[in-house]
Design a protein around this motif. Structure first.
Motif, PDB file in Angstrom:
ATOM      1  N   VAL A  59     -11.795   2.660   1.271  1.00 34.33           N
ATOM      2  CA  VAL A  59     -13.117   2.178   0.843  1.00 34.33           C
ATOM      3  C   VAL A  59     -13.820   3.264   0.030  1.00 34.33           C
ATOM      4  N   ALA A  60     -13.781   4.485   0.510  1.00 37.41           N
ATOM      5  CA  ALA A  60     -14.421   5.600  -0.204  1.00 37.41           C
ATOM      6  C   ALA A  60     -13.775   5.817  -1.570  1.00 37.41           C
ATOM      7  N   GLY A  61     -12.473   5.577  -1.678  1.00 40.12           N
ATOM      8  CA  GLY A  61     -11.755   5.796  -2.921  1.00 40.12           C
ATOM      9  C   GLY A  61     -11.759   4.628  -3.889  1.00 40.12           C
ATOM     10  N   ALA A  62     -12.400   3.530  -3.500  1.00 34.82           N
ATOM     11  CA  ALA A  62     -12.471   2.370  -4.399  1.00 34.82           C
ATOM     12  C   ALA A  62     -13.274   2.760  -5.649  1.00 34.82           C
ATOM     13  N   PRO A  63     -13.015   2.089  -6.754  1.00 38.69           N
ATOM     14  CA  PRO A  63     -13.778   2.402  -7.976  1.00 38.69           C
ATOM     15  C   PRO A  63     -15.289   2.348  -7.724  1.00 38.69           C
ATOM     16  N   ARG A  64     -16.009   3.281  -8.310  1.00 38.72           N
ATOM     17  CA  ARG A  64     -17.467   3.374  -8.113  1.00 38.72           C
ATOM     18  C   ARG A  64     -18.174   2.069  -8.456  1.00 38.72           C
ATOM     19  N   ALA A  65     -17.664   1.343  -9.431  1.00 38.35           N
ATOM     20  CA  ALA A  65     -18.309   0.103  -9.860  1.00 38.35           C
ATOM     21  C   ALA A  65     -18.046  -1.072  -8.911  1.00 38.35           C
ATOM     22  N   ALA A  66     -17.164  -0.881  -7.948  1.00 32.68           N
ATOM     23  CA  ALA A  66     -16.807  -1.977  -7.037  1.00 32.68           C
ATOM     24  C   ALA A  66     -17.994  -2.367  -6.163  1.00 32.68           C
ATOM     25  N   VAL A  67     -18.231  -3.662  -6.051  1.00 30.86           N
ATOM     26  CA  VAL A  67     -19.268  -4.144  -5.133  1.00 30.86           C
ATOM     27  C   VAL A  67     -18.759  -3.936  -3.705  1.00 30.86           C
ATOM     28  N   PRO A  68     -19.657  -3.928  -2.708  1.00 29.31           N
ATOM     29  CA  PRO A  68     -19.224  -3.617  -1.339  1.00 29.31           C
ATOM     30  C   PRO A  68     -18.016  -4.415  -0.847  1.00 29.31           C
ATOM     31  N   LEU A  69     -18.001  -5.705  -1.059  1.00 28.85           N
ATOM     32  CA  LEU A  69     -16.887  -6.500  -0.547  1.00 28.85           C
ATOM     33  C   LEU A  69     -15.571  -6.152  -1.251  1.00 28.85           C
ATOM     34  N   ASP A  70     -15.644  -5.801  -2.518  1.00 25.72           N
ATOM     35  CA  ASP A  70     -14.426  -5.388  -3.223  1.00 25.72           C
ATOM     36  C   ASP A  70     -13.941  -4.030  -2.725  1.00 25.72           C
ATOM     37  N   ALA A  71     -14.851  -3.118  -2.442  1.00 24.19           N
ATOM     38  CA  ALA A  71     -14.469  -1.814  -1.876  1.00 24.19           C
ATOM     39  C   ALA A  71     -13.835  -2.021  -0.505  1.00 24.19           C
ATOM     40  N   LEU A  72     -14.395  -2.901   0.287  1.00 19.83           N
ATOM     41  CA  LEU A  72     -13.838  -3.191   1.612  1.00 19.83           C
ATOM     42  C   LEU A  72     -12.480  -3.882   1.503  1.00 19.83           C
ATOM     43  N   THR A  73     -12.291  -4.678   0.466  1.00 18.96           N
ATOM     44  CA  THR A  73     -10.998  -5.319   0.234  1.00 18.96           C
ATOM     45  C   THR A  73      -9.923  -4.260   0.008  1.00 18.96           C
ATOM     46  N   ALA A  74     -10.267  -3.185  -0.690  1.00 19.03           N
ATOM     47  CA  ALA A  74      -9.316  -2.084  -0.882  1.00 19.03           C
ATOM     48  C   ALA A  74      -8.922  -1.499   0.474  1.00 19.03           C
ATOM     49  N   GLY A  75      -9.894  -1.380   1.374  1.00 18.80           N
ATOM     50  CA  GLY A  75      -9.604  -0.889   2.724  1.00 18.80           C
ATOM     51  C   GLY A  75      -8.742  -1.855   3.514  1.00 18.80           C
ATOM     52  N   LEU A  76      -9.055  -3.121   3.427  1.00 22.30           N
ATOM     53  CA  LEU A  76      -8.265  -4.133   4.135  1.00 22.30           C
ATOM     54  C   LEU A  76      -6.824  -4.148   3.639  1.00 22.30           C
ATOM     55  N   ASP A  77      -6.642  -4.030   2.326  1.00 20.04           N
ATOM     56  CA  ASP A  77      -5.282  -3.982   1.766  1.00 20.04           C
ATOM     57  C   ASP A  77      -4.538  -2.758   2.286  1.00 20.04           C
ATOM     58  N   ALA A  78      -5.217  -1.633   2.354  1.00 20.47           N
ATOM     59  CA  ALA A  78      -4.584  -0.390   2.814  1.00 20.47           C
ATOM     60  C   ALA A  78      -4.111  -0.513   4.264  1.00 20.47           C
ATOM     61  N   VAL A  79      -4.954  -1.050   5.135  1.00 21.24           N
ATOM     62  CA  VAL A  79      -4.567  -1.120   6.547  1.00 21.24           C
ATOM     63  C   VAL A  79      -3.525  -2.198   6.802  1.00 21.24           C
ATOM     64  N   ALA A  80      -3.464  -3.197   5.952  1.00 20.51           N
ATOM     65  CA  ALA A  80      -2.452  -4.247   6.132  1.00 20.51           C
ATOM     66  C   ALA A  80      -1.052  -3.648   6.142  1.00 20.51           C
ATOM     67  N   GLY A  81      -0.845  -2.622   5.356  1.00 25.69           N
ATOM     68  CA  GLY A  81       0.459  -1.979   5.288  1.00 25.69           C
ATOM     69  C   GLY A  81       0.877  -1.326   6.592  1.00 25.69           C
ATOM     70  N   MET A  82      -0.081  -0.948   7.428  1.00 21.01           N
ATOM     71  CA  MET A  82       0.242  -0.338   8.724  1.00 21.01           C
ATOM     72  C   MET A  82       0.964  -1.310   9.649  1.00 21.01           C
ATOM     73  N   PHE A  83       0.859  -2.585   9.369  1.00 24.66           N
ATOM     74  CA  PHE A  83       1.383  -3.592  10.284  1.00 24.66           C
ATOM     75  C   PHE A  83       2.758  -4.126   9.897  1.00 24.66           C
ATOM     76  N   ALA A  84       3.257  -3.679   8.760  1.00 22.99           N
ATOM     77  CA  ALA A  84       4.582  -4.126   8.337  1.00 22.99           C
ATOM     78  C   ALA A  84       5.599  -3.720   9.395  1.00 22.99           C
ATOM     79  N   ASP A  85       6.441  -4.636   9.785  1.00 21.05           N
ATOM     80  CA  ASP A  85       7.512  -4.395  10.763  1.00 21.05           C
ATOM     81  C   ASP A  85       6.993  -3.991  12.145  1.00 21.05           C
ATOM     82  N   ARG A  86       5.770  -4.335  12.480  1.00 22.90           N
ATOM     83  CA  ARG A  86       5.220  -3.973  13.796  1.00 22.90           C
ATOM     84  C   ARG A  86       4.715  -5.212  14.553  1.00 22.90           C
ATOM     85  N   ARG A  87       5.087  -6.376  14.111  1.00 25.40           N
ATOM     86  CA  ARG A  87       4.561  -7.593  14.716  1.00 25.40           C
ATOM     87  C   ARG A  87       4.940  -7.718  16.190  1.00 25.40           C
ATOM     88  N   ASP A  88       6.183  -7.446  16.536  1.00 26.25           N
ATOM     89  CA  ASP A  88       6.613  -7.564  17.932  1.00 26.25           C
ATOM     90  C   ASP A  88       5.798  -6.624  18.820  1.00 26.25           C
TER      91      ASP A  88
END
Length: 188
Positions: free
Chosen positions: A70-99
């Motif tokens: 979120v902190a590294g999102a482009p400065r021009a990003a609106v709050p929800l777009d900055a948070l989307t960058a964070g959500l995308d980043a954490v989604a990767g933590m869950f790959a192959d960890r479903r079980d």
């Protein structure tokens, strides 16, 4: 197994989850977890503060990753777009960890103390995200509202992802949940 064998932390987590499922969280001791993993109690405490933290050890990493994105999102990003960058980043933590995530959540759901700890974790995440947004110049209450919305998106996507018949990725479910939030906010 000797203490020198690799992945003591992972072995402890697997042993704990297996014992929690077999015997219940409250009935399982640290000594039993260490023994099942082929390690000593001392080794257990080098990796985890207590048996509860086996289930929450990744919370700090998840929060840090989310906040950094979120902190590294482009400065021009609106709050929800900055948070989307964070959500995308954490989604990767869950790959192959479903079980693991499904078994972990079953243990948490079965214990009030652990459910409370999960809520505390989510509250901490929301507070950290709101602070990050304020650091990006987002005023209140917008920063807190947007942060809590992102936590809700994460929580809803996670609950859908661990559903028994779900096969879609965490990232896809986050994106779908985010689209639903945007539709609700737009009045659709």
């Amino acid at each position: 197994m000797g203490r020198w064998e690799p992945d003591a932390r992972g072995r402890l987590a697997k042993a704990a989850l297996a014992l929690y499922a077999e015997r219940g969280y409250e009935q399982t001791t640290v000594a039993e977890i260490a023994k099942r993993a082929g390690l000593t109690e001392r080794t257990f405490f080098r990796h985890y503060a207590d048996k509860r933290e086996v289930l929450f050890a990744g919370a700090g990493e998840l929060e840090d990753l989310f906040v950094r994105a979120v902190a590294g999102a482009p400065r021009a990003a609106v709050p929800l777009d900055a948070l989307t960058a964070g959500l995308d980043a954490v989604a990767g933590m869950f790959a192959d960890r479903r079980d693991f995530a499904c078994r972990r959540q079953a243990v948490i759901t079965a214990n009030a103390e652990l459910r409370e700890r999960e809520l505390i974790k989510l509250a901490s995440l929301g507070a950290a995200l709101a602070e990050t947004l304020r650091g990006r110049g987002v005023a209140e209450p917008a920063a807190s509202l947007a942060a809590e919305a992102a936590v809700a998106v994460f929580k809803v996507a996670f609950e859908r992802w661990i559903a028994p018949d779900e096969e879609r990725s965490m990232q896809l479910l986050i994106r779908e949940s985010l689209a639903e939030l945007r539709a609700v906010a737009a009045g659709a």
